[in-house]
Design a protein around this motif. Sequence first.
Motif, PDB file in Angstrom:
ATOM      1  N   PHE A  47       0.833  -1.205   0.000  1.00  0.00           N
ATOM      2  CA  PHE A  47       0.000   0.000   0.000  1.00  0.00           C
ATOM      3  C   PHE A  47       0.868   1.256   0.000  1.00  0.00           C
ATOM      4  CE2 PHE A  47       0.882  -0.648   4.488  1.00  0.00           C
ATOM      5  CZ  PHE A  47       1.016   0.635   4.992  1.00  0.00           C
ATOM      6  N   LEU A  48       2.132   1.141   0.496  1.00  0.00           N
ATOM      7  CA  LEU A  48       3.009   2.307   0.563  1.00  0.00           C
ATOM      8  C   LEU A  48       3.387   2.818  -0.828  1.00  0.00           C
ATOM      9  CD1 LEU A  48       5.393   1.168   3.448  1.00  0.00           C
ATOM     10  CD2 LEU A  48       3.531   2.829   3.584  1.00  0.00           C
ATOM     11  N   TRP A  49       3.555   1.891  -1.777  1.00  0.00           N
ATOM     12  CA  TRP A  49       3.913   2.345  -3.129  1.00  0.00           C
ATOM     13  C   TRP A  49       2.757   2.234  -4.117  1.00  0.00           C
ATOM     14  CZ3 TRP A  49       6.287  -1.920  -0.787  1.00  0.00           C
ATOM     15  CH2 TRP A  49       6.027  -3.167  -1.333  1.00  0.00           C
ATOM     16  N   SER A  50       1.594   1.804  -3.650  1.00  0.00           N
ATOM     17  CA  SER A  50       0.456   1.675  -4.562  1.00  0.00           C
ATOM     18  C   SER A  50       0.042   3.008  -5.202  1.00  0.00           C
ATOM     19  CB  SER A  50      -0.735   1.032  -3.844  1.00  0.00           C
ATOM     20  OG  SER A  50      -1.199   1.831  -2.776  1.00  0.00           O
ATOM     21  N   PRO A  51       0.072   4.155  -4.491  1.00  0.00           N
ATOM     22  CA  PRO A  51      -0.294   5.407  -5.168  1.00  0.00           C
ATOM     23  C   PRO A  51       0.662   5.754  -6.310  1.00  0.00           C
ATOM     24  CG  PRO A  51      -0.401   5.680  -2.784  1.00  0.00           C
ATOM     25  CD  PRO A  51       0.266   4.369  -3.033  1.00  0.00           C
ATOM     26  N   PHE A  52       1.963   5.441  -6.140  1.00  0.00           N
ATOM     27  CA  PHE A  52       2.933   5.729  -7.193  1.00  0.00           C
ATOM     28  C   PHE A  52       2.691   4.826  -8.407  1.00  0.00           C
ATOM     29  CE2 PHE A  52       4.952   6.702  -3.101  1.00  0.00           C
ATOM     30  CZ  PHE A  52       5.245   8.047  -3.294  1.00  0.00           C
ATOM     31  N   ASP A  61      -7.166   1.408  -3.333  1.00  0.00           N
ATOM     32  CA  ASP A  61      -8.172   0.935  -2.382  1.00  0.00           C
ATOM     33  C   ASP A  61      -8.105  -0.572  -2.196  1.00  0.00           C
ATOM     34  OD1 ASP A  61      -8.822   3.559  -2.545  1.00  0.00           O
ATOM     35  OD2 ASP A  61     -10.910   3.271  -3.132  1.00  0.00           O
ATOM     36  N   PHE A  62      -8.111  -1.303  -3.301  1.00  0.00           N
ATOM     37  CA  PHE A  62      -8.085  -2.760  -3.221  1.00  0.00           C
ATOM     38  C   PHE A  62      -6.787  -3.235  -2.588  1.00  0.00           C
ATOM     39  CE2 PHE A  62      -8.340  -7.138  -4.527  1.00  0.00           C
ATOM     40  CZ  PHE A  62      -9.702  -7.395  -4.626  1.00  0.00           C
ATOM     41  N   THR A  63      -5.692  -2.530  -2.867  1.00  0.00           N
ATOM     42  CA  THR A  63      -4.399  -2.890  -2.278  1.00  0.00           C
ATOM     43  C   THR A  63      -4.420  -2.767  -0.764  1.00  0.00           C
ATOM     44  OG1 THR A  63      -3.112  -2.345  -4.243  1.00  0.00           O
ATOM     45  CG2 THR A  63      -1.981  -2.202  -2.143  1.00  0.00           C
ATOM     46  N   ALA A 119     -16.012   3.399   4.114  1.00  0.00           N
ATOM     47  CA  ALA A 119     -16.074   2.047   3.571  1.00  0.00           C
ATOM     48  C   ALA A 119     -14.716   1.374   3.633  1.00  0.00           C
ATOM     49  CB  ALA A 119     -16.566   2.086   2.114  1.00  0.00           C
ATOM     50  N   VAL A 120     -13.671   2.112   3.341  1.00  0.00           N
ATOM     51  CA  VAL A 120     -12.325   1.548   3.359  1.00  0.00           C
ATOM     52  C   VAL A 120     -11.893   1.257   4.792  1.00  0.00           C
ATOM     53  CG1 VAL A 120      -9.892   2.044   2.859  1.00  0.00           C
ATOM     54  CG2 VAL A 120     -11.650   2.612   1.179  1.00  0.00           C
ATOM     55  N   ARG A 121     -12.177   2.172   5.712  1.00  0.00           N
ATOM     56  CA  ARG A 121     -11.730   1.984   7.094  1.00  0.00           C
ATOM     57  C   ARG A 121     -12.365   0.756   7.736  1.00  0.00           C
ATOM     58  NH1 ARG A 121     -12.657   7.629   7.347  1.00  0.00           N
ATOM     59  NH2 ARG A 121     -14.373   7.363   8.819  1.00  0.00           N
ATOM     60  N   ARG A 122     -13.670   0.635   7.582  1.00  0.00           N
ATOM     61  CA  ARG A 122     -14.318  -0.520   8.186  1.00  0.00           C
ATOM     62  C   ARG A 122     -13.930  -1.807   7.441  1.00  0.00           C
ATOM     63  NH1 ARG A 122     -20.732  -1.072   9.402  1.00  0.00           N
ATOM     64  NH2 ARG A 122     -20.367   0.989  10.302  1.00  0.00           N
ATOM     65  N   LEU A 174      -3.326   7.563  -0.802  1.00  0.00           N
ATOM     66  CA  LEU A 174      -3.735   6.821   0.391  1.00  0.00           C
ATOM     67  C   LEU A 174      -4.664   7.658   1.256  1.00  0.00           C
ATOM     68  CD1 LEU A 174      -0.347   5.169   1.444  1.00  0.00           C
ATOM     69  CD2 LEU A 174      -2.385   3.999   0.571  1.00  0.00           C
ATOM     70  N   VAL A 175      -4.409   8.964   1.324  1.00  0.00           N
ATOM     71  CA  VAL A 175      -5.242   9.842   2.152  1.00  0.00           C
ATOM     72  C   VAL A 175      -6.687   9.800   1.674  1.00  0.00           C
ATOM     73  CG1 VAL A 175      -5.666  12.215   2.864  1.00  0.00           C
ATOM     74  CG2 VAL A 175      -3.321  11.340   2.763  1.00  0.00           C
ATOM     75  N   THR A 176      -6.875   9.872   0.350  1.00  0.00           N
ATOM     76  CA  THR A 176      -8.231   9.814  -0.202  1.00  0.00           C
ATOM     77  C   THR A 176      -8.911   8.507   0.168  1.00  0.00           C
ATOM     78  OG1 THR A 176      -7.573  11.204  -2.073  1.00  0.00           O
ATOM     79  CG2 THR A 176      -9.580   9.895  -2.329  1.00  0.00           C
ATOM     80  N   ALA A 177      -8.165   7.419   0.090  1.00  0.00           N
ATOM     81  CA  ALA A 177      -8.741   6.106   0.418  1.00  0.00           C
ATOM     82  C   ALA A 177      -9.150   6.035   1.882  1.00  0.00           C
ATOM     83  CB  ALA A 177      -7.741   5.006   0.093  1.00  0.00           C
ATOM     84  N   LEU A 178      -8.260   6.445   2.768  1.00  0.00           N
ATOM     85  CA  LEU A 178      -8.504   6.302   4.203  1.00  0.00           C
ATOM     86  C   LEU A 178      -9.555   7.284   4.720  1.00  0.00           C
ATOM     87  CD1 LEU A 178      -4.843   5.720   5.422  1.00  0.00           C
ATOM     88  CD2 LEU A 178      -6.689   4.033   5.239  1.00  0.00           C
TER      89      LEU A 178
END
Length: 414
Positions: free
Chosen positions: A66-71, A352-354, A221-224, A213-217
């Motif tokens: 998830f750390l490099w997924s946005p890149f 998100d899926f990552t 829905a993503v948090r739960r 990642l910020v947008t996802a978190l």
Amino acid sequence: MLPRGPFSANVSPAVVFLTVGGLYVAQSVIGSLTMLGLPTVLRNQGMPLDQIGLVYLTVLPWALKFLWSPFVECFRLPRVGRNRSRLIVAFGGSLCAAGLVVIGLTGLSPLMPVLVSLILVAFVTSTVDIACDGYAVETLAKEHHGWGNTAQVGGAYLGSAIGAGLFLVLVDRYGWSPAVYLMAAVVFLLGLPFAFGPATLSAVETRHHAPSLVTALKRPAVRRGLVVAAIYVAAQKWGLSMLGPFLIDYGFDLATVGVLNGFGSMVMGLAGALVGGAAVRLFGANFVLTLAILLQTAMLLAFAWFDFTGSAPTSIVIGVAVLSSSGVMALGFVALYSEFMGWSDPRQAGVDFTLFQCADSLVSMVGGVGAGWIAERLAYTAYFGIAATICFAAAPAIYLLMRGRGTLATGAAL
């Protein structure tokens, strides 16, 4: 409502299913070779369980991707240009096949170079998976998410039949290196349909959303969903981390375990995926997830009893092993991964899926390393008993979290 992907209207779901499915099979070949095949081979050579548990460190890239997924997503989906999923998959798949060839050349002794090589292969594979998942979610309309989920779960079990089934049979008959070389060839060939399939049809686009990642978190829905993923994976996977070594210690040889893994993945895994998909439509994901946890609790208690008595017929042990590791797992994960797709934003589906998959991998890694330590010091009876207790305790937690599935899907506040 989240927007549909740009390809959903002009790409056949069946074609996406077949091409993406090949990638999921290839990923599973690598993962099952590492997580199921290698521990079984090492135990057959007499390695202690706590050292075998170190193999689960190869899950680290999957837990941290998830750390490099946005890149990866920003490269895959440039602000102006073509979708680059094909480029990422083709280059990454070739690197993975080459990495397996290197592992075949190094051999199993000493173990550390093998683990380092497998961690690097896992890094590349997990990066390719970001692009693969993102492409599947954005390409398939919501009503076709079942196609993508079937490709993912079904591909995982087919890959397991190859990487943990056929692979062990080949190791037993021809040795480590020839078996690994064949797996490298399989991984390379499975990536070709995607490289020359619908991913070549991408058009030049202008995109206004920057994946992050910020947008996802920020999305409830993503948090739960992350909490659901962590609890469910702990319940389902922790108890099966030492299943291969347990079967070896119970008296099965490598070839038998290989046939067992292959048969379980090909038949029970696919059957469980189909039954799970139908059950989700009829009864909902909450029912299927809770049922799978309760069934797995019974299977883990059975393993504890097998070890305690030491006299269970081999046919019963085999039957429970196949049902537990393939049928019950597939039944539940069909429901879980369908929810993952629904909770992901197609504009940054790879991110998100990552995140959901990283929760899966991180929990699996912690449980796998801890499983080796517990089994080595407390024996299998205590290990399976503890796992069954954790599994049973997870059932009400999953049920209560998923009761708000409608709220979760729409992203309403928690």
